[in-house]
Scaffold this active site. Structure first.
Site, PDB file in Angstrom:
ATOM      1  N   HIS A 234      38.976  -4.215   1.841  1.00 45.25           N
ATOM      2  CA  HIS A 234      39.526  -4.646   0.557  1.00 45.25           C
ATOM      3  C   HIS A 234      41.027  -4.896   0.621  1.00 45.25           C
ATOM      4  CE1 HIS A 234      40.392  -0.240   0.078  1.00 45.25           C
ATOM      5  NE2 HIS A 234      41.438  -0.700  -0.596  1.00 45.25           N
ATOM      6  N   ASP A 261      33.351  -1.802   3.824  1.00 45.23           N
ATOM      7  CA  ASP A 261      34.779  -1.897   3.509  1.00 45.23           C
ATOM      8  C   ASP A 261      35.564  -1.848   4.816  1.00 45.23           C
ATOM      9  OD1 ASP A 261      37.207  -2.053   2.287  1.00 45.23           O
ATOM     10  OD2 ASP A 261      37.093  -0.115   1.260  1.00 45.23           O
ATOM     11  N   GLY A 340      47.868   2.557  -1.369  1.00 42.82           N
ATOM     12  CA  GLY A 340      48.694   2.336  -0.203  1.00 42.82           C
ATOM     13  C   GLY A 340      48.161   3.039   1.028  1.00 42.82           C
ATOM     14  N   SER A 342      45.025   3.090   1.752  1.00 37.43           N
ATOM     15  CA  SER A 342      43.827   2.368   2.166  1.00 37.43           C
ATOM     16  C   SER A 342      43.939   1.870   3.600  1.00 37.43           C
ATOM     17  CB  SER A 342      43.586   1.170   1.250  1.00 37.43           C
ATOM     18  OG  SER A 342      43.061   1.581   0.014  1.00 37.43           O
ATOM     19  N   SER A 357      38.779   4.220   2.480  1.00 34.95           N
ATOM     20  CA  SER A 357      38.263   3.172   1.602  1.00 34.95           C
ATOM     21  C   SER A 357      38.818   3.352   0.199  1.00 34.95           C
ATOM     22  CB  SER A 357      36.730   3.197   1.587  1.00 34.95           C
ATOM     23  OG  SER A 357      36.219   2.304   0.616  1.00 34.95           O
TER      24      SER A 357
END
Length: 388
Positions: A234, A261, A340, A342, A357
């Site tokens: 994402h 993801d 941030g 992720s 994720s």
């Protein structure tokens, strides 16, 4: 749970790039001056160990013992799976006893797997049946209403848990019935969690996507001709330009979100892979492999926003219903994370597990964070994890 299928490669020697330190190349999180990162395969209380003490409420002397117990549990799980054969029904590490609890569907297999450090038990359903229930729920499509937030197999309780917010028990039961799932295998659990992806934020950390949004680098990877790193899907679409905070450039070669993801970034020659993950305190952990840790094991993640944060693996094969879509096959943890973070790496000791994720909560309160397991990304794009 099995070890990563691809044989991992040892880190190659690359010249340092003047504009990017060794640790920043590896993790893309917070730049560390060249030469200041000290790699450790068994972290002490000054880096990963300190995060474990803080987040798992461990005494100073308990960290090394906990990591040793978990290393033994990973090895036991691998051997017991082969010994038990079709009777194997899942395994979970018990932090209280330091043992691996092994679930079996056949009592006759108990003597064969009984050994010091392993506690066998006979269960009704087991991991395979619970995973089939999860698959049927996945196939049923989006649940009715926004308040059914996910489902996962609870190996310890031998059931599938469906989480709901705002008291939406009836919605969950309707969803379960639509999927044709036996209610005896499912427990509906009210929760305050409202999962969201840790969406990229505008800022000056880690790597930027198309010059604006920010995510965290996961693990360095390489193929026969290309180098790069894996991160959350994402964070950006295929073809998006990626730039390291202190130098280095690349492009998102491919990205999958939702359903999975995960993404992999193909880097240019100015951004070389290493086996290190920064601890955001001047040190680093060297990734030495990618054997999956059992449920119940400690796990720590590194992210640009909140640094090192630790917790335990609560479940695998979690399905999460994000506002952007449903993602399957995630791992559930009680480590915290924030926007941030992720894409940042999750490790159990020095073993790569996956990358952040999304989740709910933050690092100032109770939190749940999900990570995308690493192996599907390696297999999908025929990549090798860089190890040292």
């Amino acid at each position: 749970m099995t070890a990563v299928g691809r044989v991992t490669r040892r880190a190659r020697a690359f010249p340092l790039i003047a504009s990017l330190s060794a640790v920043a190349i590896a993790a893309g999180l917070v730049a560390v001056a060249p030469g200041s990162a000290v790699a450790s395969s068994h972290p002490d209380v000054n880096d990963l160990g300190r995060a474990l003490q803080r987040d798992l409420d461990l005494a100073r002397g308990e960290v090394a013992r906990r990591l040793d117990q978990e290393r033994n549990a990973r090895a036991h799980e691998h051997r017991v799976r082969d010994t038990a054969g079709d009777a194997f029904a899942g395994a979970a590490f018990d932090p209280g006893s330091g043992e691996l609890t092994v679930s079996l569907t056949d009592a006759s297999a108990v003597p064969a797997v009984t050994r010091p450090g392993v506690r066998p038990r006979v269960v009704t359903h087991g991991q395979q049946e619970l995973d089939r229930v999860v698959a049927r729920l996945n196939a049923a499509g989006p649940p009715a209403g926004p308040n059914v937030t996910g489902w996962y197999p609870d190996i310890v309780a031998d059931t599938v848990v469906v989480t709901v917010t705002n008291g939406a028990v009836d919605q969950a039961r309707e969803f379960i019935a639509t999927a044709g799932v036996d209610e005896a295998t499912v427990r509906v659990e009210p929760t305050a969690e409202a999962p969201r992806t840790f969406a990229p934020i505008v800022g000056g950390n880690a790597f930027t996507v198309d010059g604006s949004s920010v995510c965290s680098v996961g693990f360095s990877v390489e193929s026969d001709l290309e180098n790069g790193f894996v991160t959350a899907g994402h964070c950006g679409d295929a073809g998006s330009a990626v730039a390291g905070e202190h130098g280095g450039s690349g492009v998102i070669a491919d990205s999958v979100f939702p359903e999975d993801d995960m993404a992999w970034v193909r880097t240019e020659d100015d951004w070389d892979p290493t086996a290190r993950v920064t601890d955001h305190e001047g040190g680093a952990v060297t990734v030495s492999g990618a054997r999956e840790a059992p449920v119940g094991s400690s796990v720590c993640r590194s992210g640009t926003t909140t640094g090192w944060r630790c917790g335990t693996i609560e479940a695998r094969n979690q399905t999460v219903v994000y506002p952007e879509g449903t993602v399957t096959g995630l791992a559930r943890t009680d480590a915290c994370a924030e926007p941030g973070d992720s894409g940042g790496p999750f490790l159990s000791d020095d073993q790569a597990q996956g990358f952040t994720s999304g989740g709910s909560g933050d690092c100032g309160s109770e939190a749940t964070t999900f990570f995308q397991p690493l192996d599907p990304a390696l297999q999908r794009w025929d990549l090798d994890l860089v190890t040292g």
